[in-house]
Design an enzyme around this catalytic site. Structure first.
Site, PDB file in Angstrom:
ATOM      1  N   ARG A 132      -4.860   5.168  25.021  1.00  0.00           N
ATOM      2  CA  ARG A 132      -4.323   5.311  26.384  1.00  0.00           C
ATOM      3  C   ARG A 132      -5.396   4.877  27.368  1.00  0.00           C
ATOM      4  O   ARG A 132      -6.584   4.968  27.085  1.00  0.00           O
ATOM      5  CB  ARG A 132      -3.974   6.763  26.651  1.00  0.00           C
ATOM      6  CG  ARG A 132      -2.789   7.257  25.848  1.00  0.00           C
ATOM      7  CD  ARG A 132      -2.461   8.708  26.205  1.00  0.00           C
ATOM      8  NE  ARG A 132      -1.275   9.160  25.512  1.00  0.00           N
ATOM      9  CZ  ARG A 132      -1.260   9.664  24.299  1.00  0.00           C
ATOM     10  NH1 ARG A 132      -2.381   9.760  23.616  1.00  0.00           N
ATOM     11  NH2 ARG A 132      -0.134  10.051  23.749  1.00  0.00           N
TER      12      ARG A 132
ATOM     13  N   ASN B  41     -19.061  -7.908  14.248  1.00  0.00           N
ATOM     14  CA  ASN B  41     -20.024  -7.108  13.499  1.00  0.00           C
ATOM     15  C   ASN B  41     -19.561  -6.881  12.053  1.00  0.00           C
ATOM     16  O   ASN B  41     -18.504  -7.344  11.645  1.00  0.00           O
ATOM     17  CB  ASN B  41     -20.253  -5.779  14.236  1.00  0.00           C
ATOM     18  CG  ASN B  41     -21.669  -5.263  14.087  1.00  0.00           C
ATOM     19  OD1 ASN B  41     -22.260  -5.359  13.017  1.00  0.00           O
ATOM     20  ND2 ASN B  41     -22.201  -4.716  15.154  1.00  0.00           N
TER      21      ASN B  41
ATOM     22  N   LYS C  99      -9.649   4.318  32.229  1.00  0.00           N
ATOM     23  CA  LYS C  99      -9.988   3.910  33.586  1.00  0.00           C
ATOM     24  C   LYS C  99      -9.855   2.408  33.725  1.00  0.00           C
ATOM     25  O   LYS C  99      -9.795   1.671  32.757  1.00  0.00           O
ATOM     26  CB  LYS C  99     -11.401   4.357  33.959  1.00  0.00           C
ATOM     27  CG  LYS C  99     -12.515   3.681  33.170  1.00  0.00           C
ATOM     28  CD  LYS C  99     -13.870   4.175  33.618  1.00  0.00           C
ATOM     29  CE  LYS C  99     -14.985   3.569  32.781  1.00  0.00           C
ATOM     30  NZ  LYS C  99     -16.294   4.015  33.228  1.00  0.00           N
TER      31      LYS C  99
ATOM     32  N   HIS D  15       5.803  -3.505   7.812  1.00  0.00           N
ATOM     33  CA  HIS D  15       7.034  -3.503   7.033  1.00  0.00           C
ATOM     34  C   HIS D  15       8.057  -2.650   7.771  1.00  0.00           C
ATOM     35  O   HIS D  15       7.685  -1.655   8.395  1.00  0.00           O
ATOM     36  CB  HIS D  15       6.793  -2.941   5.630  1.00  0.00           C
ATOM     37  CG  HIS D  15       5.767  -3.702   4.859  1.00  0.00           C
ATOM     38  ND1 HIS D  15       6.048  -4.881   4.212  1.00  0.00           N
ATOM     39  CD2 HIS D  15       4.453  -3.464   4.653  1.00  0.00           C
ATOM     40  CE1 HIS D  15       4.951  -5.331   3.629  1.00  0.00           C
ATOM     41  NE2 HIS D  15       3.964  -4.497   3.885  1.00  0.00           N
TER      42      HIS D  15
ATOM     43  N   THR E 207      -1.690   0.523  19.963  1.00  0.00           N
ATOM     44  CA  THR E 207      -0.312   0.258  19.561  1.00  0.00           C
ATOM     45  C   THR E 207       0.455  -0.540  20.609  1.00  0.00           C
ATOM     46  O   THR E 207       1.543  -1.022  20.332  1.00  0.00           O
ATOM     47  CB  THR E 207       0.439   1.577  19.312  1.00  0.00           C
ATOM     48  OG1 THR E 207       0.448   2.337  20.523  1.00  0.00           O
ATOM     49  CG2 THR E 207      -0.219   2.383  18.199  1.00  0.00           C
ATOM     50  N   LYS E 208      -0.110  -0.657  21.829  1.00  0.00           N
ATOM     51  CA  LYS E 208       0.557  -1.366  22.929  1.00  0.00           C
ATOM     52  C   LYS E 208      -0.454  -2.261  23.625  1.00  0.00           C
ATOM     53  O   LYS E 208      -1.661  -2.037  23.546  1.00  0.00           O
ATOM     54  CB  LYS E 208       1.119  -0.360  23.936  1.00  0.00           C
ATOM     55  CG  LYS E 208       2.208   0.505  23.365  1.00  0.00           C
ATOM     56  CD  LYS E 208       2.727   1.480  24.395  1.00  0.00           C
ATOM     57  CE  LYS E 208       3.796   2.341  23.738  1.00  0.00           C
ATOM     58  NZ  LYS E 208       4.219   3.431  24.567  1.00  0.00           N
TER      59      LYS E 208
END
Length: 188
Positions: free
Chosen positions: A183, A90, A186, A120, A168-169
């Site tokens: 996080r 989009n 579900k 960095h 981030t993971k």
């Protein structure tokens, strides 16, 4: 091939630190300059076909006719982006791809999504280095509006990243994530 025999572009895709003092670093700026020039034409395109053609020039490979991309679309490099079939991207997305971005088939990407492969080091003595890690969006994933995918992340097959999330993971397959940092909400 040993890292010392690799071009800077090959080393970028392998990930890790690239110092600004690398003798091949000017080659990055040459490619970035080309991308800046081509981006003007991309973002003034008036048809989906033109967008596909002009983005294909930037990334160095054709965009499949089943894929739709809306402009504006922003990238700083482009040559390290791979886009699969039946993908939808989009408006107003930003892909910083020095470390490599892979978008597999059937992926949906909402407006204002940022995919970032560049960072960095925190250490001030090393901060002028690029720290590169690739991002992969697996088949049939959906990235919601204004989400940010950070370096080194893989979004699993069929997963959903909620609007505004900062990932981030890695996200497991068949999972919904939301929040800052994202996080699991579900399983699907």
């Amino acid at each position: 091939m040993h890292q010392n025999n690799m071009s800077i572009f090959e080393r970028m895709l392998k990930g890790g630190l690239i110092p600004f003092t690398d003798p091949e670093y000017p080659k990055i700026f040459e490619e970035v300059s080309k991308t800046i020039h081509l981006s003007v034409a991309l973002n003034t395109s008036t048809t989906i076909e033109q967008i596909r053609e002009r983005l294909g020039e930037i990334i160095g490979q054709p965009i499949d006719k089943s894929t739709t991309i809306f402009t504006p679309f922003h990238t700083n490099f482009g040559r390290h982006i791979q886009i699969g079939k039946n993908v939808f991207i989009n408006h107003a997305c930003t892909f910083l791809d020095l470390g490599g971005i892979v978008i597999e088939d059937d992926v949906l990407i909402g407006p204002k999504v940022s995919i970032i492969t560049e960072n960095h080091p925190v250490n001030p003595d090393e901060r002028k280095m690029l720290d590169l890690k690739s991002v992969t969006i697996k088949r049939n994933a959906w990235i919601g509006a204004n989400a940010t995918i950070l370096p080194g992340v893989t979004i699993g097959e069929n997963s959903v990243v909620a609007a505004g999330a900062v990932v981030t993971k890695n996200v497991s397959a068949n999972t919904v994530v939301a929040g800052i940092p994202a996080r699991m909400i579900k399983k699907i």
